[in-house]
Design a protein around this motif. Sequence first.
Motif, PDB file in Angstrom:
ATOM      1  N   VAL A 268       0.835  -1.210   0.000  1.00  0.00           N
ATOM      2  CA  VAL A 268       0.000   0.000   0.000  1.00  0.00           C
ATOM      3  C   VAL A 268       0.862   1.249   0.000  1.00  0.00           C
ATOM      4  O   VAL A 268       0.685   2.157  -0.832  1.00  0.00           O
ATOM      5  CB  VAL A 268      -0.957  -0.005   1.222  1.00  0.00           C
ATOM      6  CG1 VAL A 268      -1.676   1.339   1.340  1.00  0.00           C
ATOM      7  CG2 VAL A 268      -1.960  -1.140   1.105  1.00  0.00           C
ATOM      8  N   LYS A 272       1.200   3.877  -3.139  1.00  0.00           N
ATOM      9  CA  LYS A 272       0.581   5.202  -2.998  1.00  0.00           C
ATOM     10  C   LYS A 272       1.335   6.135  -2.054  1.00  0.00           C
ATOM     11  O   LYS A 272       0.846   7.227  -1.760  1.00  0.00           O
ATOM     12  CB  LYS A 272      -0.864   5.052  -2.507  1.00  0.00           C
ATOM     13  CG  LYS A 272      -1.782   4.346  -3.511  1.00  0.00           C
ATOM     14  CD  LYS A 272      -1.943   5.170  -4.785  1.00  0.00           C
ATOM     15  CE  LYS A 272      -2.931   4.501  -5.732  1.00  0.00           C
ATOM     16  NZ  LYS A 272      -3.099   5.277  -6.991  1.00  0.00           N
ATOM     17  N   LEU A 331      -8.280   2.716   3.256  1.00  0.00           N
ATOM     18  CA  LEU A 331      -7.367   2.642   2.118  1.00  0.00           C
ATOM     19  C   LEU A 331      -7.898   3.453   0.947  1.00  0.00           C
ATOM     20  O   LEU A 331      -7.117   4.040   0.181  1.00  0.00           O
ATOM     21  CB  LEU A 331      -7.155   1.188   1.694  1.00  0.00           C
ATOM     22  CG  LEU A 331      -6.408   0.267   2.655  1.00  0.00           C
ATOM     23  CD1 LEU A 331      -6.117  -1.067   1.969  1.00  0.00           C
ATOM     24  CD2 LEU A 331      -5.105   0.889   3.155  1.00  0.00           C
ATOM     25  N   ILE A 336      -6.302   4.246  -2.683  1.00  0.00           N
ATOM     26  CA  ILE A 336      -6.412   2.877  -3.185  1.00  0.00           C
ATOM     27  C   ILE A 336      -7.827   2.645  -3.713  1.00  0.00           C
ATOM     28  O   ILE A 336      -8.818   3.000  -3.061  1.00  0.00           O
ATOM     29  CB  ILE A 336      -6.104   1.852  -2.072  1.00  0.00           C
ATOM     30  CG1 ILE A 336      -4.663   2.010  -1.571  1.00  0.00           C
ATOM     31  CG2 ILE A 336      -6.370   0.430  -2.559  1.00  0.00           C
ATOM     32  CD1 ILE A 336      -3.597   1.653  -2.570  1.00  0.00           C
ATOM     33  N   ASP A 340      -6.894  -1.516  -7.849  1.00  0.00           N
ATOM     34  CA  ASP A 340      -5.519  -1.735  -7.378  1.00  0.00           C
ATOM     35  C   ASP A 340      -5.353  -3.071  -6.659  1.00  0.00           C
ATOM     36  O   ASP A 340      -4.220  -3.511  -6.426  1.00  0.00           O
ATOM     37  CB  ASP A 340      -5.105  -0.614  -6.405  1.00  0.00           C
ATOM     38  CG  ASP A 340      -5.019   0.742  -7.074  1.00  0.00           C
ATOM     39  OD1 ASP A 340      -4.495   0.808  -8.200  1.00  0.00           O
ATOM     40  OD2 ASP A 340      -5.485   1.727  -6.460  1.00  0.00           O
ATOM     41  N   LEU A 344      -1.897  -5.126  -5.631  1.00  0.00           N
ATOM     42  CA  LEU A 344      -1.520  -5.201  -4.224  1.00  0.00           C
ATOM     43  C   LEU A 344      -1.349  -6.652  -3.787  1.00  0.00           C
ATOM     44  O   LEU A 344      -0.381  -6.991  -3.092  1.00  0.00           O
ATOM     45  CB  LEU A 344      -2.583  -4.525  -3.355  1.00  0.00           C
ATOM     46  CG  LEU A 344      -2.719  -3.005  -3.463  1.00  0.00           C
ATOM     47  CD1 LEU A 344      -3.960  -2.539  -2.713  1.00  0.00           C
ATOM     48  CD2 LEU A 344      -1.476  -2.301  -2.943  1.00  0.00           C
ATOM     49  N   TYR A 372      -7.907  -6.589   1.513  1.00  0.00           N
ATOM     50  CA  TYR A 372      -7.693  -5.287   0.856  1.00  0.00           C
ATOM     51  C   TYR A 372      -9.022  -4.636   0.491  1.00  0.00           C
ATOM     52  O   TYR A 372      -9.223  -3.441   0.708  1.00  0.00           O
ATOM     53  CB  TYR A 372      -6.857  -5.477  -0.410  1.00  0.00           C
ATOM     54  CG  TYR A 372      -5.357  -5.602  -0.179  1.00  0.00           C
ATOM     55  CD1 TYR A 372      -4.667  -4.680   0.605  1.00  0.00           C
ATOM     56  CD2 TYR A 372      -4.622  -6.619  -0.773  1.00  0.00           C
ATOM     57  CE1 TYR A 372      -3.291  -4.773   0.803  1.00  0.00           C
ATOM     58  CE2 TYR A 372      -3.250  -6.728  -0.599  1.00  0.00           C
ATOM     59  CZ  TYR A 372      -2.596  -5.810   0.194  1.00  0.00           C
ATOM     60  OH  TYR A 372      -1.246  -5.912   0.379  1.00  0.00           O
ATOM     61  N   ILE A 376     -10.847  -0.871   1.871  1.00  0.00           N
ATOM     62  CA  ILE A 376     -11.045   0.302   1.015  1.00  0.00           C
ATOM     63  C   ILE A 376     -12.249   1.125   1.489  1.00  0.00           C
ATOM     64  O   ILE A 376     -12.211   2.345   1.462  1.00  0.00           O
ATOM     65  CB  ILE A 376     -11.230  -0.132  -0.459  1.00  0.00           C
ATOM     66  CG1 ILE A 376      -9.912  -0.733  -0.970  1.00  0.00           C
ATOM     67  CG2 ILE A 376     -11.671   1.028  -1.351  1.00  0.00           C
ATOM     68  CD1 ILE A 376     -10.022  -1.372  -2.331  1.00  0.00           C
TER      69      ILE A 376
END
Length: 376
Positions: A268, A272, A331, A336, A340, A344, A372, A376
Amino acid sequence: MEFQYYLPVNLVFGRGTADLIGEKAARLGKRALIVTGGRSTRESGLLARTEELLKRQGVSSVLFDKVEPNPMTTTVCEGAGIAVEEACDLVVALGGGSSLDAAKGIAFQAVNGGDINEYIFGKKVSDKALPVLAVPTTCGTGSEGNGFAVMTNPDTLDKKSLRCSAIVPKCSIIDPLLMTTMPQRVLASVGFDALCHNIDGYLSSIAQPLTDMMALEGIRLAADSLKKVYHNREDLDSWEKLCLASTLGGMVINTAGVTALHGLEHPVSGLKNAVHGRGLAALAPYVYEASIKGSPDKFAAMSKLLGGKDESDFVSQIRELIAELHLTETLGEMGISKADVPWLTENCMKISAASIASHPVILNPEEISRIYTKSI
């Protein structure tokens, strides 16, 4: 019971110990490359103070102040070039974890040369580096207590650590008084990182009795001090506890390694340039929810240290802490998107395979993708 433990670190801990920078440096070399970021140590006066303390002890210095958050391998190579050009025989690291990690990478690269990424991925090995004097100004990464130097390759966005006993600082000066200038937002993220290092190392399948002892004490100290310092910056006793928790966490992961939480976060912040501690906070509840079944006894022990009763309320304790520290950024708010997630996940399996393998529940790519997505 059978285990091995080796960590050649010299810690100088306590209020006012920054006054010893010159004295400790003079035992390590005669010409220092001071490695730091571009702003905070200059504004706090620590940089000028360090230069003067070195000068008084007959140590000349050269400044490299280009370290960015989530330091790049290219930055490390640039700093190493200056160290070689200026004939520096010592590296003095001033600042947060990024400055310390960059300094350790510079100390390694200055001696070994070549492509540092080959050493990061274990294609080459070396046990040589310039001596490092570490002076942390944030209590989070524990970089002062281990042989890790995390950096990001700007070409691939791989965020991974160089690991080598030669980059364990020859001396680390941990002065809690240097921490008190941190903005509250920075304190929250680095303090949470300190807690998570101890949690990660305690959960690791390669943990052993000494790391378990240090990790539990680190969790206890962080749980007791982080919220107190966040709400009362004048509480120097709590600053000391949080600094010790941070250093213990760094020492723990040197031997036990990190596990899935850090393994998922590094892609992550590599992708970013997110603030590491905030990335950890966004992922932590979902990583831990998927992990309790793998080590319920350890989660129960940690929950009690955080104020809970057993493994069933560990995640709620973590969520309450995240809320109190205002670390509730998702995220998605860090940039993110769902698009993505495949990258990731693939990058996590590439750079964090060892961390995933050491986790109490071995997460497969599908489970990692779900974590993930939830974050988000």
